[in-house]
Design an enzyme around this catalytic site. Structure first.
Site, PDB file in Angstrom:
ATOM      1  N   TRP A  90     -13.076  16.168   2.760  1.00 16.67           N
ATOM      2  CA  TRP A  90     -13.638  17.506   2.563  1.00 16.67           C
ATOM      3  C   TRP A  90     -12.705  18.397   1.736  1.00 16.67           C
ATOM      4  CZ3 TRP A  90     -18.094  16.061   3.938  1.00 16.67           C
ATOM      5  CH2 TRP A  90     -18.365  15.444   5.162  1.00 16.67           C
ATOM      6  N   ILE A  91     -12.087  17.833   0.716  1.00 19.79           N
ATOM      7  CA  ILE A  91     -11.124  18.595  -0.068  1.00 19.79           C
ATOM      8  C   ILE A  91     -11.811  19.248  -1.267  1.00 19.79           C
ATOM      9  CG2 ILE A  91      -8.926  18.562  -1.267  1.00 19.79           C
ATOM     10  CD1 ILE A  91      -8.889  17.920   1.805  1.00 19.79           C
ATOM     11  N   GLU A 107     -13.551  26.307   7.392  1.00 16.25           N
ATOM     12  CA  GLU A 107     -12.489  27.235   7.836  1.00 16.25           C
ATOM     13  C   GLU A 107     -12.748  27.745   9.253  1.00 16.25           C
ATOM     14  OE1 GLU A 107     -10.588  29.980   5.277  1.00 16.25           O
ATOM     15  OE2 GLU A 107     -11.105  28.873   3.457  1.00 16.25           O
ATOM     16  N   TRP A 134     -40.504  35.458   3.044  1.00 15.50           N
ATOM     17  CA  TRP A 134     -41.116  36.577   2.314  1.00 15.50           C
ATOM     18  C   TRP A 134     -41.657  36.129   0.959  1.00 15.50           C
ATOM     19  CZ3 TRP A 134     -36.113  39.878   3.180  1.00 15.50           C
ATOM     20  CH2 TRP A 134     -36.039  40.250   4.534  1.00 15.50           C
ATOM     21  N   GLU A 168      -9.188  15.589   8.189  1.00 12.87           N
ATOM     22  CA  GLU A 168      -9.158  14.129   8.110  1.00 12.87           C
ATOM     23  C   GLU A 168     -10.358  13.576   8.869  1.00 12.87           C
ATOM     24  OE1 GLU A 168      -5.443  12.511   9.421  1.00 12.87           O
ATOM     25  OE2 GLU A 168      -4.241  13.796   8.101  1.00 12.87           O
TER      26      GLU A 168
END
Length: 448
Positions: free
Chosen positions: A219-220, A426, A400, A190
């Site tokens: 952020w769902i 997570e 690179w 939230e």
């Protein structure tokens, strides 16, 4: 932590009810065409050839090598790789530029039997393993982590929660859908609660045999096309985190709505949205598990789900290397291939070693989880290390490649953007270090 079902010991005939379309060719192995989804066929081969019990041990074919795959695991890995190359790769650039997932890819994940593969046969699933799910996540992430993250959330978080804590009625209602056509979202964060996830304000008020939910989540992942949402809200704010309760909410529930889609740095094809609850009435039968136990369920599933994020990061890192090293071997400067410079060889050897160490950690953690062991420390270590390795890998690959690595003509810059979330969602890298430190302290206190 209780071990969960990894494989089923039923015979091939028990899969006859499954009607999902399937692959007839699994990478380098040709399978006789049949009417079973890919995951079901592979699990049957495992059981019929090895006689594994319903609750297997860590023994695969070599009990000392976490990274050694059985024939069936290799087949699944190859099938996922083939799907990623054939179906995903041609659309990656377009999806990244538009920020829109191609729904044909989503359909393909279901058609190939990759979704919710731990679901037992009694609910129409193949009864596969957590480890197998992580193999799929790794392979898809080599091509586009935007696709892999949606599958990862469904397989390692939401399916696990429903299998562990759902009532029989809930399992019968939702699990068959999870396998065939229904994407899901995991709803925790939230605006006021990020790393401090249990400071949530979204609440559920009891009203007879219903709960009335108000608040919002951010952020769902998968929200734009998910049909079922596993939502954590506080059913008793006076109890603090002990009031947190999990609910299963269908997309078409009155008062439930999808808000703004985030314009993200990476994983752009994976829709990340706000969701809102405006007097959403949910019957008490939609509570997942027990009222007030949501915080325990959340901690438990995230402790294991972090292995999925680690799988995503090692796949992403390897995919970036797979694009970069061939370029280095062909590009000439100062009269020789870049690869022929010893300094370049040493850098590449170092990064590939880091990826292989991360992969070993991830595979070991996944196999331990399948064997029923607690993996709090191992999962946090795997996620932390894999996230750091992916960050280092993608950065070095751009160096690179030189100037072309900094352009969108090559996919390297996308890997660079996509990997950053691995140190955030997570559980941030610092949260993982906190968890690891607590585990070390507890071990020392026990004399381990």
């Amino acid at each position: 932590m209780a071990a969960r079902m990894m494989m089923s010991s039923r015979t091939l005939s028990s899969f006859g009810a499954l009607k999902l379309p399937l692959l007839n060719t699994i990478a380098r192995k040709t399978i006789t065409p049949c009417t079973q989804p890919l995951a079901s066929r592979i699990i049957h081969r495992t059981l019929s050839s090895s006689g594994l019990p319903q609750q297997p041990s860590l023994n695969v074919e070599n009990p000392t090598a976490a990274t050694l795959l059985s024939d069936e695991e290799q087949m699944l890995k190859d099938a996922a790789a083939k799907f990623a190359q054939d179906k995903m790769a041609p659309l990656v650039k377009q999806m990244d530029e538009t920020g829109v997932m191609d729904m044909g890819i989503i359909d393909g994940l279901f058609e190939h039997g990759f979704m919710s593969i731990e679901v037992p046969e009694k609910y129409g699933g193949p009864g596969s393993s957590f480890f197998a799910s992580n193999l799929i996540v790794e392979e898809l992430s080599k091509v586009d982590a935007s696709v892999a993250v949606g599958l990862d959330i469904q397989n390692t978080l939401n399916t696990t929660l429903l299998l562990q804590y759902g009532t029989e009625e809930q399992k019968q209602r939702y699990l068959p859908r999870f396998i065939t056509d229904t994407f899901t979202s995991f709803c925790l964060s939230e605006p006021q609660s990020g790393s401090d996830a249990f400071a949530m304000k979204t609440n559920a008020r009891k009203d007879g045999d219903h709960y009335v939910i108000n608040g919002s989540k951010i952020w769902i992942s998968n929200a734009a096309f998910a049909k079922v949402f596993l939502v954590f809200v506080n059913a008793d704010l006076t109890k603090g985190y002990r009031g947190i309760t999990a609910f299963i909410i269908d997309r078409d529930t009155e008062g439930f709505s999808i808000g703004r889609k985030e314009d993200k740095l990476g994983l752009r094809a994976s829709p990340t949205c706000e969701i809102n609850f405006d007097n959403v009435r949910v019957h008490e039968s939609q509570v997942l598990g027990e009222v007030g136990q949501g915080y325990k369920y959340c901690i438990g599933v995230l402790n294991e789900g972090r292995i999925g994020i680690a799988s995503q990061m090692i796949g992403l890192a390897q995919g970036c290397m797979d694009h970069t090293v061939p370029y280095v071997m062909e590009r000439e400067q100062f009269g020789q291939k870049l690869w022929d410079f010893q300094a370049m060889q040493h850098q590449i050897a170092h990064i590939q070693t880091q990826i292989e160490v991360a992969r070993t950690m991830v595979y070991n953690a996944a196999r331990l989880r399948d064997a029923g062991y607690q993996v709090i420390k191992e999962a946090s270590m795997a996620k932390y290390f894999a996230g750091e390795v992916a960050t280092q890998t993608t950065s070095k690959c751009i160096e690179w490649m030189g100037g072309v690595g900094f352009t969108k003509d090559y996919p390297i810059e996308k890997y660079y953007r996509d990997c950053k979330i691995g140190t955030i969602y997570e559980g941030t890298s610092n949260i993982q270090l906190n968890t690891i430190a607590k585990c070390i302290k507890d071990e020392k206190a026990r004399g381990v």
